[in-house]
Motif scaffolding. Structure first.
Motif, PDB file in Angstrom:
ATOM      1  N   SER A  25       4.181  31.655  -0.562  1.00  0.00           N
ATOM      2  CA  SER A  25       2.807  31.691   0.308  1.00  0.00           C
ATOM      3  C   SER A  25       2.748  30.539   0.655  1.00  0.00           C
ATOM      4  O   SER A  25       2.164  29.894   2.226  1.00  0.00           O
ATOM      5  N   ARG A 106       5.321  41.512  -1.474  1.00  0.00           N
ATOM      6  CA  ARG A 106       4.399  40.874  -2.266  1.00  0.00           C
ATOM      7  C   ARG A 106       4.635  41.754  -3.521  1.00  0.00           C
ATOM      8  O   ARG A 106       4.840  42.454  -3.948  1.00  0.00           O
ATOM      9  N   LYS A 107       4.197  39.958  -4.537  1.00  0.00           N
ATOM     10  CA  LYS A 107       3.903  40.302  -5.805  1.00  0.00           C
ATOM     11  C   LYS A 107       2.930  40.256  -6.375  1.00  0.00           C
ATOM     12  O   LYS A 107       2.782  38.634  -6.165  1.00  0.00           O
ATOM     13  N   ASP A 108       1.955  39.899  -7.070  1.00  0.00           N
ATOM     14  CA  ASP A 108       0.700  39.925  -7.907  1.00  0.00           C
ATOM     15  C   ASP A 108       0.279  39.731  -7.043  1.00  0.00           C
ATOM     16  O   ASP A 108      -0.616  37.950  -6.937  1.00  0.00           O
ATOM     17  N   ASN A 109       0.086  39.636  -5.803  1.00  0.00           N
ATOM     18  CA  ASN A 109      -0.960  40.242  -4.914  1.00  0.00           C
ATOM     19  C   ASN A 109      -0.344  38.113  -3.899  1.00  0.00           C
ATOM     20  O   ASN A 109      -0.590  37.865  -3.326  1.00  0.00           O
ATOM     21  N   GLU A 110       0.895  37.647  -4.159  1.00  0.00           N
ATOM     22  CA  GLU A 110       1.147  37.000  -3.376  1.00  0.00           C
ATOM     23  C   GLU A 110       2.368  37.396  -2.215  1.00  0.00           C
ATOM     24  O   GLU A 110       3.372  37.808  -3.117  1.00  0.00           O
ATOM     25  N   LEU A 111       2.203  36.145  -1.224  1.00  0.00           N
ATOM     26  CA  LEU A 111       3.639  37.273  -0.263  1.00  0.00           C
ATOM     27  C   LEU A 111       4.074  35.644  -0.512  1.00  0.00           C
ATOM     28  O   LEU A 111       4.615  34.354  -0.721  1.00  0.00           O
TER      29      LEU A 111
END
Length: 208
Positions: A25, A106-111
């Motif tokens: 991100s 998204r993974k673990d709420n990260e883009l």
């Protein structure tokens, strides 16, 4: 994801013919596949941890940061560069044209953003050659058109000259014919005069 699926995904990543770069991100490069490393002239580890702008020409870096931030704010899968040419830069500073597509997840709420990159240098060379040939063809067509116009003008001028010469010749023939007719008339008058004179002379002589 099963280990088999993970294995297939890794194989796809490692063996893809187009370059694949994964950024987080913050625009930091997280993964680079062999094709991308080869395209840019790096070893894959040399790019890990660098900002993706390291692959962007200096003149475009600031604009790219703005575009990247806008994309991260409103991510969507799309092809970049509509209506304009995109260029990237190799490790040695060489610029080259590219085609870029973006995807995200998204993974673990990260883009994370996946960048697909194709070196289109060869395609651009073909396009430029075709464009140059088209320009040369258009130039030849214009020259041929100009020559045709000049040829038509020359033909018209030659035709006019020929018609003028024919008119002069016809006039000369008429004048010559008139002169011949006049000469014939004078010759006939002369003949009649000589005949009359001869007759007039013979008559007195016979009397004498």
């Amino acid at each position: 994801m099963s280990s088999l699926d993970a294995s297939h995904m890794l194989s796809l990543f490692e063996n893809a013919t187009e370059g694949i770069i994964l950024t987080d991100s913050r625009g930091t490069i997280v993964l680079v596949n062999p094709a991308a490393a080869r395209i840019f002239g790096y070893e894959a580890p040399q790019l890990i941890g660098k900002q993706v702008e390291v692959l962007v020409p200096q003149r475009s870096k600031q604009d790219h940061v703005t575009l990247r931030d806008n994309f991260y704010a409103h991510p969507q899968n799309r092809v970049m560069g509509h209506g304009r040419d995109l260029y990237a830069v190799k490790k040695d500073g060489t610029e080259f044209p590219v085609e870029v597509s973006l995807s995200h997840y998204r993974k673990d709420n990260e883009l994370f953003v996946i960048v697909f990159i194709i070196d289109i240098t060869f395609r651009k060379q073909i396009e430029n050659n075709l464009a140059r040939q088209q320009q040369e063809t258009e130039k030849l067509a214009q020259e041929l058109k100009k020559l045709n116009i000049e040829l038509e003008a020359n033909v018209k001028q030659r035709t006019a000259n020929l018609q003028e010469a024919m008119a002069r010749l016809e006039k000369s023939q008429k004048e010559l014919g008139a002169a011949l007719d006049k000469e014939k008339e004078l010759s006939e008058i002369k003949s009649r005069f000589v005949s009359m004179a001869s007759h007039e002379f013979r008559t007195p002589l016979s009397t004498i």
